[in-house]
Design an enzyme around this catalytic site. Sequence first.
Site, PDB file in Angstrom:
ATOM      1  N   ASN A 192       0.846  -1.185   0.000  1.00 45.52           N
ATOM      2  CA  ASN A 192       0.000   0.000   0.000  1.00 45.52           C
ATOM      3  C   ASN A 192       0.885   1.239   0.000  1.00 45.52           C
ATOM      4  OD1 ASN A 192       0.608   0.691   2.845  1.00 45.52           O
ATOM      5  ND2 ASN A 192      -0.542  -1.191   3.262  1.00 45.52           N
ATOM      6  N   LEU A 200      -4.302  -6.083  15.447  1.00 40.89           N
ATOM      7  CA  LEU A 200      -4.918  -5.210  16.437  1.00 40.89           C
ATOM      8  C   LEU A 200      -5.922  -5.979  17.290  1.00 40.89           C
ATOM      9  CD1 LEU A 200      -5.636  -2.476  17.710  1.00 40.89           C
ATOM     10  CD2 LEU A 200      -7.110  -2.038  15.712  1.00 40.89           C
TER      11      LEU A 200
END
Length: 397
Positions: A208, A304
């Site tokens: 990305n 996460l």
Amino acid sequence: MLAGKHILLIVGGGIAAYKSLDLIRRLRERGAAVTPVLTRAGAEFVTPLSLSALAGRKVYSDLWDLTDEAEMGHIQLSRAADLVVVAPATADLMAKMTGGHADDLASTLLMATDKRVLIAPAMNVRMWQHPATVRNLATLTADGVLTVGPNEGDMACGEYGPGRMAEPLEIVTAIESALGDGPLKGRRVLVTSGPTHEPIDPVRYIANRSSGAQGSALGHALAALGADVTFVTGPAEVPPPAGVDVVRVETAREMLAATEAALPVDAAIFAAAVADWHVAGSEQKIKKTGTTPVLEFSENPDILARVAQRDRDRPRLVVGFAAETENVLAHAEAKRTRKGCDWIVANDVSPATGIMGGTENAVTLITETGAEEWPRAGKADVARRLAERIADALGPA
């Protein structure tokens, strides 16, 4: 953190000496007093007048200055400071420090001081990699000398590699860490940063547009507040901050392993832009055959969520980032609830904002009590503000 601190800055000879001028400015912005010491070689690159104008103090260079030495000036200089900083620290200065030489003012000060010493090495890549320099660095480290850098990059001589002096702000962070009794002293903090690269074959990967700049700035800000930072980074465009424990990874699965290995910590901040998928990669380069290859995607682990939902070793504070291109606040709040983290830092990374890969950020901090929109600012300013909020949330160690 540096208000009222006194830095004795020794400027060695090398093209990197020009950075010492900006370093003085940065230190004085933070309230520190700086006394410059200029070596004979350093004076070939910067002038005493420039150093004096920025420091607002006399520049010292001569061991045999009778006015100063009548009262053993080199002893006073070496011990009046809170920290001695050598920037740039040349191969010659490092060799003198290792051998205990004291044939000029700089080397004599380094022998006479009873304060901690921080060096910022700068030299040609071959000099940095020379066995003598490697031995000298090992000796200095064993003696308790602190180091920051060098970084990797283009050299003034045209070569490329490690040997570039750390940037002034990196040195400031290292100074703050060396002197720090900040609000995060005694706290362990994990930061993930940068993109991940998911291999398709040996020469191609999925990635990305994240530069890693916000994560690096955050690691810098947390270290400046005294935190012991473990910095897990993918292949970022920007260098990691100084004064942190850097763990380099490439893929999301490697980042998960490094993250779990860093636990337990007091706080974990997940600023990395982790790829959502990986593919069943080929061990050989995929060749053109006239037909479009079919890539089989699988979801990457949710780093996460795994940390936020741990039954044991869960950090007291878990902070995620939500980079969105539409319905930013709604998506970010849903993410906070779904992942089980305490805070989400939401930002709009649609192409028109220029935030992804840029130098600024505009974020909204979302907690269980609501959303707090912050004005657009440089990523370093955003990092400092977030680090201060984290310090407030954790309290004293």
